[in-house]
Design an enzyme around this catalytic site. Structure first.
Site, PDB file in Angstrom:
ATOM      1  N   SER A 139       0.950  -1.120   0.084  1.00  0.00           N
ATOM      2  CA  SER A 139       0.095   0.232   0.018  1.00  0.00           C
ATOM      3  C   SER A 139       0.997   1.238  -0.034  1.00  0.00           C
ATOM      4  CB  SER A 139      -1.014  -0.151   1.162  1.00  0.00           C
ATOM      5  OG  SER A 139      -1.894   0.815   0.957  1.00  0.00           O
ATOM      6  N   ASP A 307      -8.837  -6.706  -4.223  1.00  0.00           N
ATOM      7  CA  ASP A 307      -8.719  -5.443  -3.856  1.00  0.00           C
ATOM      8  C   ASP A 307      -9.402  -4.658  -4.790  1.00  0.00           C
ATOM      9  OD1 ASP A 307      -7.571  -2.994  -3.126  1.00  0.00           O
ATOM     10  OD2 ASP A 307      -5.597  -4.003  -2.954  1.00  0.00           O
ATOM     11  N   HIS A 337      -8.646  -5.330  -0.003  1.00  0.00           N
ATOM     12  CA  HIS A 337      -6.960  -4.597   0.142  1.00  0.00           C
ATOM     13  C   HIS A 337      -6.200  -5.097   1.254  1.00  0.00           C
ATOM     14  CE1 HIS A 337      -4.004  -1.437  -0.569  1.00  0.00           C
ATOM     15  NE2 HIS A 337      -4.088  -0.995   0.717  1.00  0.00           N
TER      16      HIS A 337
END
Length: 359
Positions: A139, A307, A337
């Site tokens: 991320s 995701d 995610h």
């Protein structure tokens, strides 16, 4: 154990300046004589430096991947995790005191991903690390890892980008902007100068609710909560909508909001979200392919199949832009995610084979 390193003053990409910067970090393992076994792990948006267990028995957020005998084996590698510049887990950020002893608050300047890399490069210098064996993250941490490989190409031998993209998309920016406004519209925000009063916990909690919806998949929320009411509450139990009971999923989001508001600084949330919104590895470097053309690092790209924030196709697009053929490893997880945290062990074997095999 959390450590601190002062790296001096820092000029920032957008023209800001910080006169005295300190970075907080944790480390595991031992740096070898020629400093070739150093691994940098970059945290996500609200993550900390505590990536793995160590002197503390507190669980790390990537214990499945980092530790003795794990994929990133701390018996063999010197692993470093740095709190990003602007964060609230020990590094210089908006809640830090300036030279006059006042919190920076609204005066803290805009920090980009590239600024964080430049700051972390100075920390590497202090630690005696010329080049990282591997830089990896998921991320926001994936954005930092990618930017490391491009901004400091001679200092990254291997780069793992997990659940992240070459640049923040319009939709990702839109989600971020809603979170920023949730905080800034809180009456307690006071333009960012709230440290001597009430913190904007309501706005930060709302921002977290918005974010958390994007971190989880529709299927996971439906499976866990569906349309069930929260225990002993009735969603149709009042004439007035503001007095009705909650659905179970609402209670869950309320819990997530309160939990983050109790541990994170709202200004740091704004700053790191703005940094992630600005993420674009090609900014000022032509196309993504052109920006990556001269990167020497070997890459490992991974995505989460469910995701809906960082779409798997965006990871495929990043892999296709790399100068060498690179597969996309898929984490299969219904959660969304957050699978890069909860199910990261799925990429443990291929990541070990690719980057961390026995010498």
């Amino acid at each position: 154990m959390l450590r601190h390193a002062r790296i001096g003053s820092l000029d920032l990409e957008t023209g800001g300046h910080l006169p005295d910067v300190s970075l907080a970090y944790e480390a595991w393992g031992t740096l070898n004589e020629d400093a070739t076994n150093a691994v940098l792990v970059a945290h996500a948006l609200t993550g900390s430096t505590h990536v793995a267990r160590g002197s503390s028995e507190e669980d790390g957020w990537w214990d499945a991947l980092v530790g003795p005998g794990k994929t990133v084996d701390t018996d063999r590698f010197f692993v470093v995790a740095v709190n990003m510049l602007g964060g609230c887990y020990g590094s210089t950020g908006p809640s830090s005191l300036d030279a006059q002893g006042r919190p920076w608050g609204s005066r803290f300047p805009f920090v980009t991903i590239r600024d964080s890399v430049r700051a972390e490069a100075r920390l590497a210098d202090l630690l005696g690390i010329q080049a990282w064996h591997t830089v990896l993250g998921g991320s926001l941490g994936g954005a930092r890892a990618l930017e490391w490989a491009v901004t400091e190409p001679g200092r990254v031998n291997r780069c793992a980008v997990i659940a992240c993209t070459a640049a923040s998309s319009a939709e990702q920016i839109a989600f971020g902007q809603a979170q920023l406004d949730a905080i800034r519209l809180d009456p307690d925000f006071n333009g960012g100068d709230y440290y001597n009063g009430r913190a904007p916990v309501a706005g930060l909690g709302l921002a977290r609710r918005i974010a958390h919806i994007t971190y989880r998949s529709e299927a996971e929320l439906e499976y866990r909560f569906g349309r069930q009411p929260q225990a002993q509450e009735e969603p149709l139990g009042s004439v007035l909508p503001g007095a009705r009971g909650r659905y179970a999923v609402e209670s869950y989001l309320d819990h997530q909001g309160r939990k983050l508001a109790g541990r994170f600084d709202a200004n740091s949330y704004l700053l790191l979200t703005e940094a992630l919104m600005s993420h674009d590895v090609a900014r000022g470097r032509g196309t993504v392919r052109q920006a990556l053309a001269d990167v020497d690092a070997e890459f490992f790209i991974a995505a989460v199949d469910s995701d809906r924030l960082y779409l798997p196709q965006q990871s495929s697009d990043l892999a296709a832009a790399l100068p060498r053929t690179t597969d996309v490893h898929m984490i299969s997880a219904p959660i969304g995610h957050d699978g890069f945290l909860t199910d990261v062990e799925q990429i443990g074997v291929p990541l070990r084979e690719r980057f961390f095999g026995e010498p």
